[in-house]
Design an enzyme around this catalytic site. Structure first.
Site, PDB file in Angstrom:
ATOM      1  N   SER A 161       0.838  -1.194   0.000  1.00 44.69           N
ATOM      2  CA  SER A 161       0.000   0.000   0.000  1.00 44.69           C
ATOM      3  C   SER A 161       0.874   1.245   0.000  1.00 44.69           C
ATOM      4  CB  SER A 161      -0.909   0.020   1.241  1.00 44.69           C
ATOM      5  OG  SER A 161      -0.128   0.164   2.415  1.00 44.69           O
ATOM      6  N   GLY A 163       2.056   3.136  -2.125  1.00 47.06           N
ATOM      7  CA  GLY A 163       3.122   3.259  -3.101  1.00 47.06           C
ATOM      8  C   GLY A 163       4.350   2.411  -2.832  1.00 47.06           C
ATOM      9  N   GLU A 268     -11.149   4.003  -5.452  1.00 44.27           N
ATOM     10  CA  GLU A 268     -10.287   4.817  -6.306  1.00 44.27           C
ATOM     11  C   GLU A 268     -10.664   4.603  -7.769  1.00 44.27           C
ATOM     12  OE1 GLU A 268      -6.037   5.094  -5.141  1.00 44.27           O
ATOM     13  OE2 GLU A 268      -6.576   3.544  -3.683  1.00 44.27           O
ATOM     14  N   GLU A 280      -8.915   0.744  -7.586  1.00 42.59           N
ATOM     15  CA  GLU A 280      -8.753  -0.047  -6.368  1.00 42.59           C
ATOM     16  C   GLU A 280      -9.839   0.316  -5.368  1.00 42.59           C
ATOM     17  OE1 GLU A 280      -3.852  -0.458  -6.404  1.00 42.59           O
ATOM     18  OE2 GLU A 280      -4.846   0.640  -4.805  1.00 42.59           O
ATOM     19  N   ASP A 287      -6.156   7.372   3.027  1.00 41.78           N
ATOM     20  CA  ASP A 287      -5.267   8.481   3.366  1.00 41.78           C
ATOM     21  C   ASP A 287      -5.679   9.786   2.691  1.00 41.78           C
ATOM     22  OD1 ASP A 287      -4.487   7.628   0.836  1.00 41.78           O
ATOM     23  OD2 ASP A 287      -2.422   7.171   1.404  1.00 41.78           O
ATOM     24  N   THR A 288      -6.151   9.718   1.440  1.00 41.48           N
ATOM     25  CA  THR A 288      -6.596  10.946   0.777  1.00 41.48           C
ATOM     26  C   THR A 288      -7.813  11.552   1.469  1.00 41.48           C
ATOM     27  OG1 THR A 288      -8.038   9.758  -0.775  1.00 41.48           O
ATOM     28  CG2 THR A 288      -5.751  10.120  -1.459  1.00 41.48           C
ATOM     29  N   ARG A 365       5.349   9.629   6.130  1.00 40.63           N
ATOM     30  CA  ARG A 365       4.380  10.691   6.370  1.00 40.63           C
ATOM     31  C   ARG A 365       4.308  10.934   7.879  1.00 40.63           C
ATOM     32  NH1 ARG A 365      -0.015   8.878   3.233  1.00 40.63           N
ATOM     33  NH2 ARG A 365      -0.826   7.728   5.002  1.00 40.63           N
TER      34      ARG A 365
END
Length: 395
Positions: A161, A163, A268, A280, A287-288, A365
Protein backbone atom coordinates in the site's frame (compact mmCIF):
# COMPACT_ATOMS: atom_id res chain seq x y z
CA UNK A 1 -26.15 -4.91 15.97
CA UNK A 2 -25.12 -3.67 19.40
CA UNK A 3 -27.94 -1.70 21.03
CA UNK A 4 -26.34 -0.96 24.40
CA UNK A 5 -23.20 1.10 24.90
CA UNK A 6 -21.43 0.87 28.22
CA UNK A 7 -18.22 2.28 29.63
CA UNK A 8 -14.72 0.83 29.65
CA UNK A 9 -14.44 -2.22 31.95
CA UNK A 10 -18.17 -2.06 32.60
CA UNK A 11 -20.55 -4.98 32.14
CA UNK A 12 -21.78 -3.63 28.80
CA UNK A 13 -18.38 -2.48 27.56
CA UNK A 14 -17.76 -2.89 23.82
CA UNK A 15 -14.21 -3.83 22.84
CA UNK A 16 -12.56 -3.20 19.48
CA UNK A 17 -9.33 -4.81 18.31
CA UNK A 18 -7.58 -2.41 15.93
CA UNK A 19 -5.25 -4.27 13.56
CA UNK A 20 -2.98 -1.46 12.42
CA UNK A 21 -2.29 1.64 14.49
CA UNK A 22 -1.07 4.34 12.12
CA UNK A 23 -2.40 7.88 11.81
CA UNK A 24 -5.66 6.67 10.26
CA UNK A 25 -6.08 4.06 12.97
CA UNK A 26 -5.52 6.74 15.62
CA UNK A 27 -8.50 8.73 14.34
CA UNK A 28 -10.61 5.56 14.29
CA UNK A 29 -9.58 4.83 17.89
CA UNK A 30 -10.61 8.32 19.00
CA UNK A 31 -13.98 8.02 17.28
CA UNK A 32 -14.59 4.62 18.88
CA UNK A 33 -13.83 6.02 22.31
CA UNK A 34 -16.37 8.78 21.79
CA UNK A 35 -18.98 6.00 21.98
CA UNK A 36 -17.38 4.47 25.08
CA UNK A 37 -15.69 1.65 23.16
CA UNK A 38 -12.58 0.08 24.69
CA UNK A 39 -9.78 0.08 22.09
CA UNK A 40 -6.89 -2.37 21.85
CA UNK A 41 -4.36 -1.05 19.32
CA UNK A 42 -2.10 -3.56 17.54
CA UNK A 43 0.85 -3.07 15.23
CA UNK A 44 4.24 -4.52 14.32
CA UNK A 45 6.12 -1.83 16.25
CA UNK A 46 5.76 0.00 19.56
CA UNK A 47 4.72 3.62 19.77
CA UNK A 48 2.44 3.60 16.70
CA UNK A 49 0.08 6.62 16.61
CA UNK A 50 -3.12 4.83 17.70
CA UNK A 51 -1.25 3.34 20.66
CA UNK A 52 -0.89 6.88 22.07
CA UNK A 53 -4.63 7.04 22.73
CA UNK A 54 -5.74 3.39 23.00
CA UNK A 55 -6.73 1.69 26.24
CA UNK A 56 -4.19 -1.06 25.55
CA UNK A 57 -1.56 -1.78 22.91
CA UNK A 58 -0.06 -5.03 21.63
CA UNK A 59 3.01 -5.40 19.43
CA UNK A 60 3.13 -8.52 17.26
CA UNK A 61 3.57 -9.74 13.70
CA UNK A 62 0.07 -9.47 12.25
CA UNK A 63 1.16 -11.55 9.23
CA UNK A 64 1.61 -14.54 11.55
CA UNK A 65 -1.76 -16.34 11.61
CA UNK A 66 -1.16 -18.13 14.91
CA UNK A 67 -0.10 -14.94 16.67
CA UNK A 68 -3.16 -13.20 15.26
CA UNK A 69 -5.49 -15.94 16.47
CA UNK A 70 -3.86 -15.94 19.91
CA UNK A 71 -4.40 -12.20 20.34
CA UNK A 72 -8.04 -12.43 19.24
CA UNK A 73 -8.78 -15.29 21.64
CA UNK A 74 -7.06 -13.52 24.52
CA UNK A 75 -8.71 -10.14 23.96
CA UNK A 76 -12.18 -11.43 23.02
CA UNK A 77 -13.19 -8.29 21.04
CA UNK A 78 -16.68 -7.42 19.82
CA UNK A 79 -15.14 -5.92 16.67
CA UNK A 80 -11.98 -6.80 14.77
CA UNK A 81 -11.06 -3.75 12.68
CA UNK A 82 -8.29 -4.20 10.06
CA UNK A 83 -6.59 -0.89 9.31
CA UNK A 84 -3.56 -2.02 7.25
CA UNK A 85 -2.82 -4.51 4.45
CA UNK A 86 -0.15 -6.55 6.24
CA UNK A 87 -2.46 -8.97 8.06
CA UNK A 88 -2.88 -12.74 7.85
CA UNK A 89 -6.24 -12.39 6.09
CA UNK A 90 -6.90 -16.15 5.67
CA UNK A 91 -6.96 -16.37 9.47
CA UNK A 92 -9.54 -13.58 9.55
CA UNK A 93 -11.72 -15.73 7.28
CA UNK A 94 -11.39 -18.62 9.74
CA UNK A 95 -12.14 -16.39 12.71
CA UNK A 96 -15.25 -14.99 11.03
CA UNK A 97 -16.49 -18.54 10.35
CA UNK A 98 -16.11 -19.16 14.09
CA UNK A 99 -18.36 -16.19 14.85
CA UNK A 100 -15.95 -13.28 15.24
CA UNK A 101 -17.05 -9.92 13.81
CA UNK A 102 -14.59 -8.55 11.23
CA UNK A 103 -15.11 -5.04 9.78
CA UNK A 104 -16.57 -4.75 7.22
CA UNK A 105 -16.27 -8.50 6.51
CA UNK A 106 -13.36 -10.93 6.42
CA UNK A 107 -14.07 -11.49 2.72
CA UNK A 108 -13.75 -7.77 2.01
CA UNK A 109 -10.50 -7.58 3.94
CA UNK A 110 -9.07 -10.66 2.23
CA UNK A 111 -10.02 -9.59 -1.29
CA UNK A 112 -8.94 -5.96 -1.02
CA UNK A 113 -5.68 -6.59 0.78
CA UNK A 114 -4.63 -8.68 -2.20
CA UNK A 115 -4.74 -6.73 -5.47
CA UNK A 116 -5.29 -9.96 -7.39
CA UNK A 117 -8.47 -10.76 -5.50
CA UNK A 118 -10.08 -7.37 -5.89
CA UNK A 119 -9.07 -6.95 -9.54
CA UNK A 120 -10.52 -10.34 -10.50
CA UNK A 121 -13.73 -9.53 -8.61
CA UNK A 122 -14.10 -6.15 -10.31
CA UNK A 123 -13.13 -7.11 -13.85
CA UNK A 124 -14.06 -10.79 -14.16
CA UNK A 125 -17.12 -11.13 -11.92
CA UNK A 126 -18.68 -7.66 -11.83
CA UNK A 127 -17.45 -6.67 -15.32
CA UNK A 128 -16.47 -3.18 -14.21
CA UNK A 129 -14.21 -1.15 -16.52
CA UNK A 130 -10.55 -1.52 -15.44
CA UNK A 131 -7.09 -1.13 -16.97
CA UNK A 132 -5.56 -4.12 -18.74
CA UNK A 133 -3.58 -6.31 -16.32
CA UNK A 134 -1.49 -9.42 -15.81
CA UNK A 135 -0.12 -11.11 -12.69
CA UNK A 136 3.42 -12.43 -12.30
CA UNK A 137 5.01 -14.63 -9.64
CA UNK A 138 8.62 -14.59 -10.87
CA UNK A 139 10.92 -12.52 -13.06
CA UNK A 140 10.25 -14.47 -16.26
CA UNK A 141 6.49 -14.15 -15.84
CA UNK A 142 7.05 -10.48 -15.07
CA UNK A 143 8.89 -9.85 -18.34
CA UNK A 144 6.24 -11.77 -20.27
CA UNK A 145 3.47 -9.76 -18.61
CA UNK A 146 5.13 -6.49 -19.60
CA UNK A 147 5.51 -7.76 -23.16
CA UNK A 148 1.77 -8.51 -23.31
CA UNK A 149 0.62 -5.28 -21.61
CA UNK A 150 3.09 -3.00 -23.37
CA UNK A 151 4.85 0.16 -22.24
CA UNK A 152 4.28 2.34 -20.35
CA UNK A 153 2.92 0.20 -17.54
CA UNK A 154 2.68 0.21 -13.76
CA UNK A 155 3.90 -2.59 -11.49
CA UNK A 156 2.64 -3.04 -7.92
CA UNK A 157 3.08 -5.81 -5.34
CA UNK A 158 -0.27 -7.49 -4.85
CA UNK A 159 0.21 -7.12 -1.08
CA UNK A 160 1.28 -3.56 -0.34
CA UNK A 161 0.00 0.00 0.00
CA UNK A 162 0.89 3.71 -0.08
CA UNK A 163 3.12 3.26 -3.10
CA UNK A 164 5.53 0.85 -1.41
CA UNK A 165 7.19 -1.30 -4.08
CA UNK A 166 5.36 0.46 -6.94
CA UNK A 167 7.02 1.62 -10.17
CA UNK A 168 6.11 3.21 -13.48
CA UNK A 169 7.99 1.51 -16.33
CA UNK A 170 8.49 3.68 -19.41
CA UNK A 171 11.46 1.91 -21.05
CA UNK A 172 12.83 -1.64 -21.13
CA UNK A 173 15.90 -0.47 -19.21
CA UNK A 174 13.67 0.03 -16.13
CA UNK A 175 12.24 -3.51 -16.04
CA UNK A 176 14.91 -5.12 -13.86
CA UNK A 177 14.99 -2.29 -11.31
CA UNK A 178 11.16 -2.25 -11.14
CA UNK A 179 11.12 -5.97 -10.35
CA UNK A 180 13.73 -5.46 -7.64
CA UNK A 181 11.74 -2.60 -6.15
CA UNK A 182 8.55 -4.69 -6.08
CA UNK A 183 10.30 -7.54 -4.26
CA UNK A 184 12.26 -5.47 -1.74
CA UNK A 185 9.98 -2.56 -0.87
CA UNK A 186 6.49 -4.07 -0.64
CA UNK A 187 5.02 -4.04 2.85
CA UNK A 188 4.61 -7.82 2.88
CA UNK A 189 7.98 -8.73 1.36
CA UNK A 190 8.66 -10.48 -1.93
CA UNK A 191 5.82 -12.07 -3.88
CA UNK A 192 3.38 -11.80 -6.75
CA UNK A 193 2.93 -8.51 -8.60
CA UNK A 194 0.31 -6.99 -10.87
CA UNK A 195 1.35 -5.33 -14.12
CA UNK A 196 -1.21 -2.76 -15.26
CA UNK A 197 -1.56 -0.94 -18.55
CA UNK A 198 -1.06 2.78 -18.10
CA UNK A 199 -4.44 4.53 -18.14
CA UNK A 200 -4.76 7.82 -20.01
CA UNK A 201 -6.94 9.78 -17.60
CA UNK A 202 -7.80 13.41 -16.91
CA UNK A 203 -7.71 12.98 -13.14
CA UNK A 204 -8.28 10.37 -10.44
CA UNK A 205 -10.57 10.45 -7.44
CA UNK A 206 -11.30 8.71 -4.21
CA UNK A 207 -15.03 8.26 -3.74
CA UNK A 208 -15.58 7.56 -0.05
CA UNK A 209 -18.56 5.20 0.07
CA UNK A 210 -20.34 4.32 3.31
CA UNK A 211 -22.43 1.18 3.81
CA UNK A 212 -24.54 1.42 6.97
CA UNK A 213 -28.00 0.75 8.38
CA UNK A 214 -29.18 3.92 6.63
CA UNK A 215 -28.15 2.57 3.21
CA UNK A 216 -25.25 3.59 0.96
CA UNK A 217 -23.97 7.16 1.19
CA UNK A 218 -21.23 8.98 -0.72
CA UNK A 219 -18.91 11.78 0.30
CA UNK A 220 -18.16 14.41 -2.30
CA UNK A 221 -15.41 13.18 -4.67
CA UNK A 222 -11.84 13.73 -3.54
CA UNK A 223 -9.14 14.63 -6.05
CA UNK A 224 -5.55 13.83 -5.23
CA UNK A 225 -1.96 14.01 -6.38
CA UNK A 226 0.54 11.24 -5.80
CA UNK A 227 4.31 10.90 -5.90
CA UNK A 228 5.68 7.38 -6.45
CA UNK A 229 2.23 5.99 -5.74
CA UNK A 230 1.91 7.74 -2.37
CA UNK A 231 -0.56 10.55 -1.67
CA UNK A 232 0.83 14.06 -1.23
CA UNK A 233 -2.18 16.36 -1.85
CA UNK A 234 -5.93 15.84 -1.73
CA UNK A 235 -8.85 18.21 -2.22
CA UNK A 236 -12.63 18.09 -2.01
CA UNK A 237 -14.74 18.38 -4.04
CA UNK A 238 -13.05 17.35 -7.27
CA UNK A 239 -15.07 18.99 -10.09
CA UNK A 240 -16.58 16.42 -12.46
CA UNK A 241 -19.56 16.08 -14.74
CA UNK A 242 -22.88 14.80 -13.44
CA UNK A 243 -22.60 11.89 -15.87
CA UNK A 244 -19.16 10.89 -14.55
CA UNK A 245 -20.25 11.28 -10.92
CA UNK A 246 -23.28 9.07 -11.48
CA UNK A 247 -21.10 6.40 -13.12
CA UNK A 248 -18.59 6.65 -10.27
CA UNK A 249 -21.31 6.13 -7.68
CA UNK A 250 -22.73 3.17 -9.62
CA UNK A 251 -19.29 1.51 -9.78
CA UNK A 252 -18.68 2.24 -6.10
CA UNK A 253 -22.02 0.72 -5.11
CA UNK A 254 -21.43 -2.35 -7.26
CA UNK A 255 -18.03 -3.13 -5.74
CA UNK A 256 -18.97 -2.31 -2.15
CA UNK A 257 -22.21 -4.31 -2.34
CA UNK A 258 -20.14 -7.28 -3.54
CA UNK A 259 -17.77 -6.88 -0.60
CA UNK A 260 -20.57 -6.43 1.92
CA UNK A 261 -20.57 -5.41 5.57
CA UNK A 262 -20.79 -2.02 7.21
CA UNK A 263 -18.06 0.61 7.11
CA UNK A 264 -16.40 3.14 4.84
CA UNK A 265 -14.72 2.16 1.58
CA UNK A 266 -12.18 4.25 -0.31
CA UNK A 267 -13.03 3.56 -3.97
CA UNK A 268 -10.29 4.82 -6.31
CA UNK A 269 -11.31 5.68 -9.87
CA UNK A 270 -9.74 7.11 -13.03
CA UNK A 271 -11.82 9.72 -14.88
CA UNK A 272 -11.51 10.52 -18.61
CA UNK A 273 -14.20 12.95 -19.67
CA UNK A 274 -17.46 11.20 -18.79
CA UNK A 275 -15.82 7.77 -18.64
CA UNK A 276 -14.94 6.14 -15.31
CA UNK A 277 -12.43 3.30 -14.79
CA UNK A 278 -12.16 1.32 -11.56
CA UNK A 279 -8.70 1.21 -9.97
CA UNK A 280 -8.75 -0.05 -6.37
CA UNK A 281 -10.83 -0.13 -3.20
CA UNK A 282 -9.90 -0.10 0.49
CA UNK A 283 -12.48 -1.32 3.07
CA UNK A 284 -11.44 1.30 5.63
CA UNK A 285 -10.61 5.03 5.84
CA UNK A 286 -8.33 6.26 3.05
CA UNK A 287 -5.27 8.48 3.37
CA UNK A 288 -6.60 10.95 0.78
CA UNK A 289 -9.74 11.18 2.92
CA UNK A 290 -7.91 12.97 5.74
CA UNK A 291 -9.26 16.12 4.10
CA UNK A 292 -12.66 15.21 5.58
CA UNK A 293 -11.33 16.14 9.03
CA UNK A 294 -11.92 19.76 8.00
CA UNK A 295 -14.41 19.54 5.11
CA UNK A 296 -17.33 17.65 6.72
CA UNK A 297 -19.29 17.47 9.97
CA UNK A 298 -18.57 13.72 10.05
CA UNK A 299 -15.03 12.79 9.01
CA UNK A 300 -14.35 9.53 7.21
CA UNK A 301 -13.27 8.11 10.59
CA UNK A 302 -16.51 9.11 12.28
CA UNK A 303 -18.48 7.66 9.38
CA UNK A 304 -16.53 4.38 9.57
CA UNK A 305 -17.17 4.00 13.29
CA UNK A 306 -20.86 4.87 13.12
CA UNK A 307 -21.32 2.38 10.30
CA UNK A 308 -19.44 -0.52 11.91
CA UNK A 309 -21.25 0.00 15.22
CA UNK A 310 -24.59 -0.26 13.43
CA UNK A 311 -25.56 3.36 14.06
CA UNK A 312 -27.55 5.45 11.57
CA UNK A 313 -26.06 8.18 9.38
CA UNK A 314 -28.97 10.39 8.23
CA UNK A 315 -26.77 12.62 6.06
CA UNK A 316 -23.24 13.94 5.55
CA UNK A 317 -22.97 17.73 5.82
CA UNK A 318 -20.24 19.31 3.70
CA UNK A 319 -18.71 22.49 5.12
CA UNK A 320 -16.99 23.71 1.96
CA UNK A 321 -14.05 23.29 -0.43
CA UNK A 322 -11.00 21.98 1.42
CA UNK A 323 -7.56 20.47 0.87
CA UNK A 324 -4.90 18.44 2.66
CA UNK A 325 -1.11 18.32 2.34
CA UNK A 326 0.91 15.35 3.59
CA UNK A 327 4.05 16.32 5.51
CA UNK A 328 6.61 13.75 4.38
CA UNK A 329 10.04 13.55 5.99
CA UNK A 330 12.98 11.88 4.26
CA UNK A 331 16.10 10.46 5.87
CA UNK A 332 16.98 8.18 8.78
CA UNK A 333 16.19 9.64 12.17
CA UNK A 334 14.37 9.05 15.45
CA UNK A 335 13.84 12.76 16.10
CA UNK A 336 11.62 15.03 14.01
CA UNK A 337 10.85 18.57 15.16
CA UNK A 338 8.29 20.96 13.64
CA UNK A 339 8.96 24.69 13.92
CA UNK A 340 6.75 27.52 12.67
CA UNK A 341 3.38 26.11 13.71
CA UNK A 342 2.43 29.47 15.16
CA UNK A 343 2.84 31.17 11.78
CA UNK A 344 1.08 28.37 9.86
CA UNK A 345 -1.87 28.41 12.25
CA UNK A 346 -2.18 32.19 12.05
CA UNK A 347 -3.89 31.56 8.69
CA UNK A 348 -7.67 31.31 8.90
CA UNK A 349 -9.21 27.81 8.59
CA UNK A 350 -5.88 25.99 8.71
CA UNK A 351 -5.30 22.95 10.91
CA UNK A 352 -2.34 20.64 11.49
CA UNK A 353 -1.98 17.08 12.75
CA UNK A 354 1.40 15.71 13.88
CA UNK A 355 1.39 11.93 14.04
CA UNK A 356 4.21 11.28 16.58
CA UNK A 357 5.61 8.30 14.72
CA UNK A 358 8.77 7.10 16.48
CA UNK A 359 11.22 7.19 13.56
CA UNK A 360 11.83 7.77 9.87
CA UNK A 361 13.66 5.32 7.61
CA UNK A 362 13.75 6.40 3.99
CA UNK A 363 10.61 8.53 3.81
CA UNK A 364 7.54 8.66 6.01
CA UNK A 365 4.38 10.69 6.37
CA UNK A 366 4.78 12.45 9.73
CA UNK A 367 1.91 14.92 9.67
CA UNK A 368 -0.76 16.60 7.59
CA UNK A 369 -1.89 20.16 6.96
CA UNK A 370 -5.60 20.90 6.39
CA UNK A 371 -7.29 24.01 5.02
CA UNK A 372 -10.72 25.26 3.98
CA UNK A 373 -11.51 28.19 1.66
CA UNK A 374 -13.98 29.43 -0.96
CA UNK A 375 -12.57 27.06 -3.61
CA UNK A 376 -10.35 24.02 -3.35
CA UNK A 377 -7.73 25.85 -5.44
CA UNK A 378 -7.58 28.61 -2.84
CA UNK A 379 -7.39 26.01 -0.08
CA UNK A 380 -4.36 24.47 -1.82
CA UNK A 381 -2.68 27.86 -2.15
CA UNK A 382 -3.32 28.46 1.54
CA UNK A 383 -1.64 25.16 2.36
CA UNK A 384 1.37 26.08 0.27
CA UNK A 385 1.69 29.28 2.28
CA UNK A 386 1.23 27.41 5.57
CA UNK A 387 3.86 24.86 4.56
CA UNK A 388 6.32 27.65 3.69
CA UNK A 389 6.17 28.75 7.33
CA UNK A 390 7.12 25.27 8.59
CA UNK A 391 10.65 24.16 9.29
CA UNK A 392 11.02 20.42 9.81
CA UNK A 393 14.21 19.47 11.64
CA UNK A 394 15.71 16.00 11.93
CA UNK A 395 17.76 15.00 14.96
Amino acid sequence: MIKEFGTKDGQAAIKALLLGSGELGKEVALELQRFGVEVVACDRYAGAPAMHVADKSIVFNMLDPEQLKKVVLEENPDHIIPEVEAIATPMLLELEKDGWNVTPTAKATWLTMNREGIRRLAAEELHLPTSSYRFASDYEEFKNAISEIGLPCVVKPVMSSSGHGQSLIKTTSQIESAWKESQESGRSGAGKVIVEGFVDFDYEITLLTVRCVSGTLYCKPIGHKQENGDYRWSWQPQPMSDVALTKAQEIAKSITDALGGYGIFGVELFIKGDEVIFSEVSPRPHDTGMVTMISQDLSEFSLHVRALLGLPIPEINFYGPSASRALVVEGDTKTVLFNGLDKALSLNNVQVRIFRKPEVKGHRRMGVLLAKDETYERAIEKLKKAESFLEIKKG
